[in-house]
Scaffold this motif. Structure first.
Motif, PDB file in Angstrom:
ATOM      1  N   LEU A   1       0.997  -1.521   0.322  1.00 12.55           N
ATOM      2  CA  LEU A   1       0.093  -0.302   0.276  1.00 12.55           C
ATOM      3  C   LEU A   1       0.509   1.489  -0.051  1.00 12.55           C
ATOM      4  CD1 LEU A   1      -2.705  -1.175   3.180  1.00 12.55           C
ATOM      5  CD2 LEU A   1      -2.997  -0.944  -0.441  1.00 12.55           C
ATOM      6  N   GLY A   2       0.624   2.122  -0.975  1.00 10.60           N
ATOM      7  CA  GLY A   2       1.105   3.453  -0.519  1.00 10.60           C
ATOM      8  C   GLY A   2       0.372   4.450  -1.595  1.00 10.60           C
ATOM      9  N   GLY A   3       1.388   5.428  -1.081  1.00  5.22           N
ATOM     10  CA  GLY A   3       0.654   6.727  -2.025  1.00  5.22           C
ATOM     11  C   GLY A   3       1.688   8.137  -1.468  1.00  5.22           C
ATOM     12  N   GLY A   4       1.418   9.090  -2.459  1.00  5.69           N
ATOM     13  CA  GLY A   4       2.000  10.795  -2.102  1.00  5.69           C
ATOM     14  C   GLY A   4       1.597  11.544  -3.203  1.00  5.69           C
TER      15      GLY A   4
ATOM     16  N   LYS B   1       8.853  20.006 -26.234  1.00  7.53           N
ATOM     17  CA  LYS B   1       9.089  18.891 -26.379  1.00  7.53           C
ATOM     18  C   LYS B   1      10.195  18.344 -25.242  1.00  7.53           C
ATOM     19  CE  LYS B   1      13.408  19.454 -28.504  1.00  7.53           C
ATOM     20  NZ  LYS B   1      14.296  20.029 -29.110  1.00  7.53           N
ATOM     21  N   VAL B   2      10.047  18.635 -24.076  1.00  9.56           N
ATOM     22  CA  VAL B   2      10.691  18.621 -23.097  1.00  9.56           C
ATOM     23  C   VAL B   2      10.251  18.055 -22.231  1.00  9.56           C
ATOM     24  CG1 VAL B   2      12.795  19.338 -20.913  1.00  9.56           C
ATOM     25  CG2 VAL B   2      13.020  20.354 -23.637  1.00  9.56           C
ATOM     26  N   GLN B   3      10.023  16.831 -21.233  1.00  5.86           N
ATOM     27  CA  GLN B   3       8.533  16.641 -20.447  1.00  5.86           C
ATOM     28  C   GLN B   3       9.265  16.233 -19.611  1.00  5.86           C
ATOM     29  OE1 GLN B   3       4.669  16.643 -22.226  1.00  5.86           O
ATOM     30  NE2 GLN B   3       6.750  18.135 -21.608  1.00  5.86           N
ATOM     31  N   PRO B   4       9.709  17.298 -18.089  1.00  7.25           N
ATOM     32  CA  PRO B   4      10.029  16.782 -16.684  1.00  7.25           C
ATOM     33  C   PRO B   4       9.125  16.442 -15.791  1.00  7.25           C
ATOM     34  CG  PRO B   4       9.086  18.861 -17.130  1.00  7.25           C
ATOM     35  CD  PRO B   4       9.711  18.668 -18.319  1.00  7.25           C
ATOM     36  N   MET B   5       9.005  15.598 -14.523  1.00  6.03           N
ATOM     37  CA  MET B   5       7.809  15.029 -13.963  1.00  6.03           C
ATOM     38  C   MET B   5       8.437  14.562 -12.627  1.00  6.03           C
ATOM     39  SD  MET B   5       9.581  11.995 -13.291  1.00  6.03           S
ATOM     40  CE  MET B   5       8.188  10.632 -12.454  1.00  6.03           C
ATOM     41  N   GLY B   6       8.367  14.693 -11.616  1.00  2.85           N
ATOM     42  CA  GLY B   6       8.398  14.364 -10.303  1.00  2.85           C
ATOM     43  C   GLY B   6       7.935  13.492  -9.641  1.00  2.85           C
ATOM     44  N   MET B   7       8.678  12.712  -8.277  1.00  6.13           N
ATOM     45  CA  MET B   7       7.412  12.072  -7.322  1.00  6.13           C
ATOM     46  C   MET B   7       7.529  12.361  -5.893  1.00  6.13           C
ATOM     47  SD  MET B   7       6.686   8.430  -8.817  1.00  6.13           S
ATOM     48  CE  MET B   7       8.341   7.315  -8.238  1.00  6.13           C
ATOM     49  N   LEU B   8       7.096  11.519  -5.113  1.00  2.88           N
ATOM     50  CA  LEU B   8       7.169  11.468  -4.092  1.00  2.88           C
ATOM     51  C   LEU B   8       6.955  10.977  -3.107  1.00  2.88           C
ATOM     52  CD1 LEU B   8       9.773  12.796  -1.207  1.00  2.88           C
ATOM     53  CD2 LEU B   8       8.192  13.710  -0.750  1.00  2.88           C
ATOM     54  N   LEU B   9       7.246   9.703  -3.239  1.00  2.00           N
ATOM     55  CA  LEU B   9       5.723   8.879  -2.764  1.00  2.00           C
ATOM     56  C   LEU B   9       6.265   7.486  -1.398  1.00  2.00           C
ATOM     57  CD1 LEU B   9       5.690   6.240  -5.858  1.00  2.00           C
ATOM     58  CD2 LEU B   9       3.891   8.306  -4.874  1.00  2.00           C
ATOM     59  N   VAL B  10       5.681   7.068  -0.195  1.00  2.00           N
ATOM     60  CA  VAL B  10       5.421   6.667   0.745  1.00  2.00           C
ATOM     61  C   VAL B  10       4.612   5.313   0.859  1.00  2.00           C
ATOM     62  CG1 VAL B  10       5.123   6.195   3.520  1.00  2.00           C
ATOM     63  CG2 VAL B  10       6.214   8.310   2.454  1.00  2.00           C
ATOM     64  N   GLY B  11       5.195   3.814   1.307  1.00  2.00           N
ATOM     65  CA  GLY B  11       4.483   2.984   1.054  1.00  2.00           C
ATOM     66  C   GLY B  11       4.712   2.431   1.717  1.00  2.00           C
TER      67      GLY B  11
END
Length: 282
Positions: A63-66, A269-279
């Motif tokens: 189980l996780g989320g962020g 055309k440059v597509q950045p992304m980022g994420m922070l998750l806890v599981g």
């Protein structure tokens, strides 16, 4: 483990893609650290499940989320910040079920692995962004795919092929490499690079502009042909709080190429992304 999943930068599909990115690593990292670190809390006793203990003991449940930040659609210069709740379960390291569908290990011999995938493509809505007005929707479709991978120490080289049934009716192929390396009993880092190819149906559905769409949207007519669509790069870090809890951060960038980059649908055309998750692994 750190693959930039095809369609990751399309906002509507990114929630499902993140489930694969995170659920695979959380199980593997937690397993490794549970073995290497004796002074941390051991995994929960499966007997707490009563008469179902044997069945549930065969599963890795996560189980996780962020939160993630991604472009509104593939080619947008605007971003969405979205919550990422998910649940996944892996049975005997063979079948993984998560919000994207099912991944099935078909064959494994030494460093070589072959797996199959059943999932879906969320498609795209014309109201996802102002730039898409008048282009119509790309409907949701089912995905049938296969992946072949060879491991060399901490590195994995892979090739993946995905066919969408319905929606774009397109075909995507991905070639990539992923590297993961533990720095300590609690820290694991990773990096990945891949290129994505797509057939004419996929390219035209997401990057082409028909005469009718041009009249409605004001964008120039454009025929998008098959070929190289995007190159993806990512880095990530995972910190194990104990054998069950972990925190993971990832940053990446996709660069649209070929006919995709030249499409009038694309603003950047440059597509950045980022994420922070806890599981948490049960």
């Amino acid at each position: 483990m750190f693959k930039m999943v095809s369609g990751l930068f399309a906002g509507r599909a990114s929630l499902a893609a993140m489930a694969i990115l995170f659920s695979t690593e959380i199980v593997q990292a937690a397993d490794a650290i549970a073995v290497d670190t004796e002074d941390l809390t051991p995994p929960p006793d499966p007997t707490r499940f009563g008469r179902f203990e044997q069945k549930l003991a065969d599963w890795h449940v996560v189980l996780g989320g962020g939160a993630i930040i991604v472009p509104k659609y593939e080619g947008s210069n605007e971003f969405n910040v979205m919550p990422v709740p998910f649940i996944s379960a892996t049975f005997l390291d063979t079948v993984t079920i998560d919000p994207t569908g099912a991944n099935i290990a078909v064959y494994e011999q030494g460093p070589f692995e072959l797996s199959a995938r059943l999932g879906y493509d969320m498609g795209r809505k014309e109201d996802d962004a102002d730039r898409l007005r008048g282009l119509g929707d790309v409907d949701m479709g089912a995905i049938v795919g296969a992946k072949a991978a060879v491991k060399f120490g901490p590195a994995e080289i892979y090739a993946q092929l995905d066919k969408t049934i319905g929606g774009s009716d397109g075909l995507e192929g991905t070639l990539g490499i992923e590297v993961t390396q533990p720095l300590s009993p609690s820290w694991m880092v990773g990096a990945g690079a891949s290129v994505v190819f797509a057939d004419e149906k996929y390219m035209q559905a997401y990057f082409g502009v028909t005469p009718e769409q041009s009249a409605r949207s004001g964008l120039a007519q454009y025929d998008a042909g098959a070929g190289l669509k995007r190159a993806d790069f990512s880095i990530s870090a995972t910190y194990m709080l104990n054998p069950n809890w972990m925190v993971r951060g990832q940053a990446g960038v996709g660069i649209l190429m070929g006919d995709a980059a030249d499409s009038p649908v694309v603003v950047d055309k440059v597509q950045p992304m980022g994420m922070l998750l806890v599981g948490y692994r049960f």
